[in-house]
Design an enzyme around this catalytic site. Structure first.
Site, PDB file in Angstrom:
ATOM      1  N   SER A  90       0.804  -1.221   0.000  1.00 18.24           N
ATOM      2  CA  SER A  90       0.000   0.000   0.000  1.00 18.24           C
ATOM      3  C   SER A  90       0.843   1.280   0.000  1.00 18.24           C
ATOM      4  CB  SER A  90      -0.943  -0.065   1.199  1.00 18.24           C
ATOM      5  OG  SER A  90      -1.813   1.007   1.237  1.00 18.24           O
ATOM      6  N   ASP A 306      -6.426   2.102  -2.890  1.00 12.62           N
ATOM      7  CA  ASP A 306      -7.634   1.862  -2.084  1.00 12.62           C
ATOM      8  C   ASP A 306      -7.930   3.038  -1.146  1.00 12.62           C
ATOM      9  OD1 ASP A 306      -5.633   1.405  -0.227  1.00 12.62           O
ATOM     10  OD2 ASP A 306      -6.422  -0.513   0.479  1.00 12.62           O
ATOM     11  N   ALA A 397     -10.570   8.626   8.213  1.00 11.85           N
ATOM     12  CA  ALA A 397     -10.125   9.974   7.872  1.00 11.85           C
ATOM     13  C   ALA A 397      -9.034   9.930   6.805  1.00 11.85           C
ATOM     14  CB  ALA A 397      -9.613  10.675   9.126  1.00 11.85           C
ATOM     15  N   PRO A 524      -1.899   1.886  20.450  1.00  6.97           N
ATOM     16  CA  PRO A 524      -0.720   1.259  19.850  1.00  6.97           C
ATOM     17  C   PRO A 524      -0.982   1.061  18.358  1.00  6.97           C
ATOM     18  CG  PRO A 524      -1.973  -0.368  21.123  1.00  6.97           C
ATOM     19  CD  PRO A 524      -2.684   0.938  21.278  1.00  6.97           C
ATOM     20  N   THR A 527       0.556  -1.256  12.672  1.00 11.91           N
ATOM     21  CA  THR A 527       1.440  -1.469  11.525  1.00 11.91           C
ATOM     22  C   THR A 527       2.884  -1.028  11.774  1.00 11.91           C
ATOM     23  OG1 THR A 527       0.994   0.713  10.609  1.00 11.91           O
ATOM     24  CG2 THR A 527      -0.487  -1.043   9.929  1.00 11.91           C
ATOM     25  N   ARG A 532       0.510   5.798  18.788  1.00 16.09           N
ATOM     26  CA  ARG A 532       0.016   6.992  18.089  1.00 16.09           C
ATOM     27  C   ARG A 532      -0.757   7.881  19.051  1.00 16.09           C
ATOM     28  NH1 ARG A 532       1.836   6.029  13.200  1.00 16.09           N
ATOM     29  NH2 ARG A 532       1.387   4.042  12.188  1.00 16.09           N
TER      30      ARG A 532
HETATM   31  C1  16G Z   1      -3.867  -0.225   7.931  1.00 15.70           C
HETATM   32  C2  16G Z   1      -5.357  -0.330   7.761  1.00 15.70           C
HETATM   33  C3  16G Z   1      -5.980   1.040   7.800  1.00 15.70           C
HETATM   34  C4  16G Z   1      -5.606   1.743   9.085  1.00 15.70           C
HETATM   35  C5  16G Z   1      -4.122   1.733   9.289  1.00 15.70           C
HETATM   36  C6  16G Z   1      -3.788   2.185  10.692  1.00 15.70           C
HETATM   37  C7  16G Z   1      -6.537  -1.938   6.394  1.00 15.70           C
HETATM   38  C8  16G Z   1      -6.695  -2.515   5.024  1.00 15.70           C
HETATM   39  N1  16G Z   1      -5.666  -0.939   6.479  1.00 15.70           N
HETATM   40  O1  16G Z   1      -3.278   0.462   6.871  1.00 15.70           O
HETATM   41  O2  16G Z   1      -7.358   0.889   7.722  1.00 15.70           O
HETATM   42  O3  16G Z   1      -6.062   3.057   9.097  1.00 15.70           O
HETATM   43  O4  16G Z   1      -3.626   0.412   9.154  1.00 15.70           O
HETATM   44  O5  16G Z   1      -2.437   2.041  10.915  1.00 15.70           O
HETATM   45  O6  16G Z   1      -7.177  -2.351   7.336  1.00 15.70           O
HETATM   46  P1  16G Z   1      -1.830   2.121  12.369  1.00 15.70           P
HETATM   47  O7  16G Z   1      -2.461   1.010  13.186  1.00 15.70           O
HETATM   48  O8  16G Z   1      -0.375   1.976  12.182  1.00 15.70           O
HETATM   49  O9  16G Z   1      -2.207   3.454  12.910  1.00 15.70           O
HETATM   50 ZN    ZN Z   2      -3.737   1.187   0.315  1.00 16.02          ZN
END
Ligand code: 16G
Ligand code: ZN
Length: 568
Positions: A90, A306, A397, A524, A527, A532
């Site tokens: 992504s 996406d 958002a 937490p 990804t 955060r």
């Molecule tokens: C991923 C999620 C997205 C979310 C982001 C938050 C999917 C397909 N994608 O990219 O929806 O906003 O994680 O990231 O579910 P974070 O947990 O690192 O804040």
């Molecule tokens: Zn994406």
């Protein structure tokens, strides 16, 4: 698999292949060992199937891809349907890659299988066979069933090789597969859904996708004031990714009325580098490589198309971001008016996350009088909640979102569009019907969302500034803090309150009280190895002060690493 035969095999990208082992045969453990040795797992490496599947540096992913090929076959056998596998990371840097599985109706992989994905990815070589057997037992996989997998990939240099590793995994277990090659993530979700609904959702080809969307779009804008006379221009930053390729393919299908101009098409610069939806949203500034004139409507896709955000620059040069919240609001206003016109009891709701700007929530609830629900971050949570309503609009958002119509609502709308005697009601139902056809209900889709937005703006005769002026965003700030173990932070109430570590929420409450129109939460990341922090308040200065104070609280109470956070 019966459904597979229904799909025309004419298009050049369609090659149904059969893996090496006979379909339905018991897995041959020697073959598994042999193939797995070609995709060795670095000993000790552990990864987790997170909110968006597996994601890390591309060179660590070969074994994961092979094993996700295995898992897709098991999942396909378990649910007797076609399963999708998308190779993409992504909006992450070009050097990263990732993989996610797509369930039969185009949804994200069922949560119960995320755990199997993690187990399989982390099994050491000698445990692999046992892990596969274990999953088959736990998930009641009937190994004698046929299996079929659809594969897609983004434009990353590593994606082609990694998708071949997926195919190796599929082949070992003897499943059928179709490799769509380069597609956007939502296109793959669409294909999987088409396939498993025997074509009811559309044709499982790229041509089918372009035809379905462009036909619905043309039907919609036919009714817009000045249609046929004026041309609409839209500048699109494609994040140097797959969106550019697929939009150019789609261009011949689009009507003259919409002129799209593609920037960051991947021919010169690196994927997601200083551009794309995530960059624009996080930095609240235009992408590199797109020259913006005052009041021109522009948008950015992310690396796998996406997500989408819109923006423009006013005469004073000031940058205005129109994020997922404002997209959800525009769509909700439009749908609400139409639903009122058709005069049925079709209930609509909006689903957001804690990151939704407070002004958007207030506008939706108080002005538009639409129920708003808040869920945990991550597409699957929003999607799941939105399924509870006749019409469920969901957006993060960050620009990921879509609209879901229940089967009952869809049937009612299609029936009214055909049979309703009252002209005004019938016309409204027709517009709704075309909206249903235009929106990708399987997942957020930048191409489909862009066409939905362009159609609404045209039909309502709204400029980008008028859209932006629906409400004014509260100033907001997103920060991150590194801690030793981010799992010490546990949250509740859709991530809006911290349950642990002790004292943290009380501290946040006290800090929030110091400012007007203020709100803050911590969570937490799913990804990245960070915590955060989100804050909003009446002014940017107060917002930044609040965000900084909360980040210090996290640093002190949740085991901060490195230097304490500095003021903004
Ligand atoms: C991923 C999620 C997205 C979310 C982001 C938050 C999917 C397909 N994608 O990219 O929806 O906003 O994680 O990231 O579910 P974070 O947990 O690192 O804040
Ligand atoms: Zn994406």
């Amino acid at each position: 698999m019966a459904g597979l035969r229904d799909v025309p095999a004419a298009s050049p990208e369609r090659r149904l292949r059969k893996g090496s082992a006979a379909a339905g045969a018991e897995m041959d453990s020697e073959t598994l060992k042999k193939y797995s040795a070609l995709h060795p797992k670095p000993p000790g490496l552990t990864l987790q199937y997170g909110t968006a599947g597996f994601r890390t540096k591309a060179e660590q992913l070969d074994h994961v891809m092979f094993r996700m090929g295995l898992l897709a076959i098991l999942r396909s056998k378990a649910v007797a349907s076609t399963i999708g596998i998308m190779v993409t990371a992504s909006h992450n840097p070009e050097e990263d890659n990732g993989v996610k599985l797509v369930d039969p109706l185009g949804e994200m992989l069922h949560p119960s299988w995320e755990e199997y994905a993690t187990q399989l990815a982390n099994a050491e070589e000698q445990e692999l066979q046992e892990t596969v057997t274990d999953i088959c037992e736990k998930a009641a996989v009937n190994q004698h069933k046929d299996a079929s997998v659809f594969i897609g990939r983004d434009t990353r240099p590593s994606s082609e090789k990694l998708s071949r590793s997926v195919i190796d995994g599929i082949s070992v277990l003897g499943g059928q597969y179709h490799d769509y090659g380069l597609v956007t993530t939502p296109q793959l979700h669409y294909m999987v859904c088409c396939q498993n609904t025997q074509g009811q959702y559309g044709k499982a080809t790229l041509e089918g996708y372009y035809e379905k969307l462009s036909k619905a779009f043309m039907e919609l804008i036919k009714k817009s004031p000045g249609s046929g006379e004026s041309q609409r221009h839209l500048k699109i930053d494609c994040a140097n990714g797959i969106g550019a390729l697929k939009l150019s393919e789609m261009q011949p299908y689009l009507p003259q009325e919409l002129l799209i101009h593609l920037y960051n098409d991947g021919t010169k610069e690196k994927l997601n580098y200083l551009c794309g939806a995530d960059f624009v949203k996080v930095h609240q500034k235009p992408p590199r490589g797109l020259d913006m004139k005052p009041n021109e409507r522009c948008c950015s896709f992310d690396g796998d198309a996406d997500r989408i955000v819109y923006y423009y620059k006013d005469e004073t040069g000031h940058f205005h971001l129109i994020d997922g919240d404002k997209i959800a609001t525009l769509i909700s206003i439009f749908l609400k008016e139409l639903l009122a016109k058709v005069g049925q009891t079709i209930k609509m709701a909006v689903v957001q996350t804690a990151y939704a700007n407070g002004s958007s929530t207030r506008y939706l609830e108080e002005t538009l009088k639409v129920p708003v629900h808040c869920v945990k971050t991550g597409v699957k949570h929003l999607h799941h909640k939105a399924q509870e309503f006749d019409v469920g609009v969901y957006f993060e958002a960050n620009g990921h979102g879509t609209v879901l119509f229940s089967k009952a609502a869809e049937t009612k709308i299609r029936q009214l569009a055909k049979e309703e005697k009252d002209d005004e009601k019938r016309e409204a139902a027709k517009v709704l019907e075309n909206m249903i056809n235009l929106i990708n209900q399987t997942v957020g889709d930048a191409i489909s969302d862009m066409l939905v937005i362009e159609a609404i703006l045209a039909l309502k005769g709204l400029s980008v500034q008028q859209w932006d002026a629906i409400y004014t965003d509260l100033p907001n700030r997103l920060l991150k803090v590194q801690v030793t173990d981010r799992q010490v932070i546990d949250t509740t109430d859709a991530e809006r309150r911290a349950v642990t570590p002790p004292g943290l929420q009380e501290k946040i409450d006290a800090l929030v009280k110091k400012y007007k129109l203020s709100r803050a939460f911590v969570r937490p990341s799913g990804t990245e190895d960070v915590v955060r922090i989100y804050a909003e308040a009446d002014t940017q200065e107060n917002t930044d002060a609040l965000a900084h104070e909360v980040s210090l609280a996290v640093y002190h109470l949740a085991g901060g690493r490195g230097e304490p956070p500095q003021p903004i």
